[in-house]
Design a protein around this motif. Structure first.
Motif, PDB file in Angstrom:
ATOM      1  N   MET A  77      40.786  39.909  32.029  1.00  0.00           N
ATOM      2  CA  MET A  77      42.018  39.174  32.234  1.00  0.00           C
ATOM      3  C   MET A  77      41.917  38.269  33.466  1.00  0.00           C
ATOM      4  O   MET A  77      42.424  37.159  33.452  1.00  0.00           O
ATOM      5  N   LYS A  78      41.237  38.776  34.496  1.00  0.00           N
ATOM      6  CA  LYS A  78      41.105  37.997  35.722  1.00  0.00           C
ATOM      7  C   LYS A  78      40.314  36.709  35.469  1.00  0.00           C
ATOM      8  O   LYS A  78      40.637  35.658  36.012  1.00  0.00           O
ATOM      9  N   LEU A  79      39.272  36.806  34.618  1.00  0.00           N
ATOM     10  CA  LEU A  79      38.460  35.641  34.295  1.00  0.00           C
ATOM     11  C   LEU A  79      39.296  34.565  33.613  1.00  0.00           C
ATOM     12  O   LEU A  79      39.138  33.375  33.877  1.00  0.00           O
ATOM     13  N   TRP A  80      40.206  34.965  32.732  1.00  0.00           N
ATOM     14  CA  TRP A  80      41.088  34.004  32.053  1.00  0.00           C
ATOM     15  C   TRP A  80      41.985  33.285  33.055  1.00  0.00           C
ATOM     16  O   TRP A  80      42.240  32.087  32.925  1.00  0.00           O
ATOM     17  N   LYS A  81      42.471  34.030  34.042  1.00  0.00           N
ATOM     18  CA  LYS A  81      43.336  33.410  35.058  1.00  0.00           C
ATOM     19  C   LYS A  81      42.561  32.381  35.880  1.00  0.00           C
ATOM     20  O   LYS A  81      43.056  31.286  36.132  1.00  0.00           O
ATOM     21  N   VAL A  82      41.361  32.742  36.284  1.00  0.00           N
ATOM     22  CA  VAL A  82      40.542  31.826  37.070  1.00  0.00           C
ATOM     23  C   VAL A  82      40.167  30.611  36.227  1.00  0.00           C
ATOM     24  O   VAL A  82      40.259  29.467  36.681  1.00  0.00           O
TER      25      VAL A  82
END
Length: 97
Positions: free
Chosen positions: A1-6
């Protein structure tokens, strides 16, 4: 999920940056003063010699974003012809094959 935000934040930032530095009319590529050496391509090939040269070319790449999307994603140019253009350009720039 963090990768999608970045990734999402980067995509939004890229879109905003391309709109901020977008030029009116057709995009035009220009050369930086360090792109040539004694009136020709440097013997060892082109290399980024300064942060200013890199930023110059990144700004131009962002300004051509719309045309690149049309060519590569929307297939505005035939892929075989696009490859021929890239080969001729690489040969003209002295790139090894």
């Amino acid at each position: 999920m963090k990768l999608w935000k970045v990734g999402g934040a980067a995509a939004i930032g890229l879109a905003i940056a391309s709109r901020v530095i977008r030029r009116d009319g057709e995009p035009v590529a220009s050369m930086h003063e360090h792109d040539w050496e004694d009136g020709g391509v440097p013997a060892g090939g082109r290399r980024y010699r300064s942060p200013g040269q890199l930023l110059h070319h990144l700004r131009e790449l962002l300004s051509m974003q719309e045309a690149l999307v049309r060519i590569y994603i929307l297939r505005a140019m035939d892929p075989a012809f696009r490859e021929q253009v890239m080969i001729v350009t690489a040969d003209a720039n002295g790139c090894p094959q």
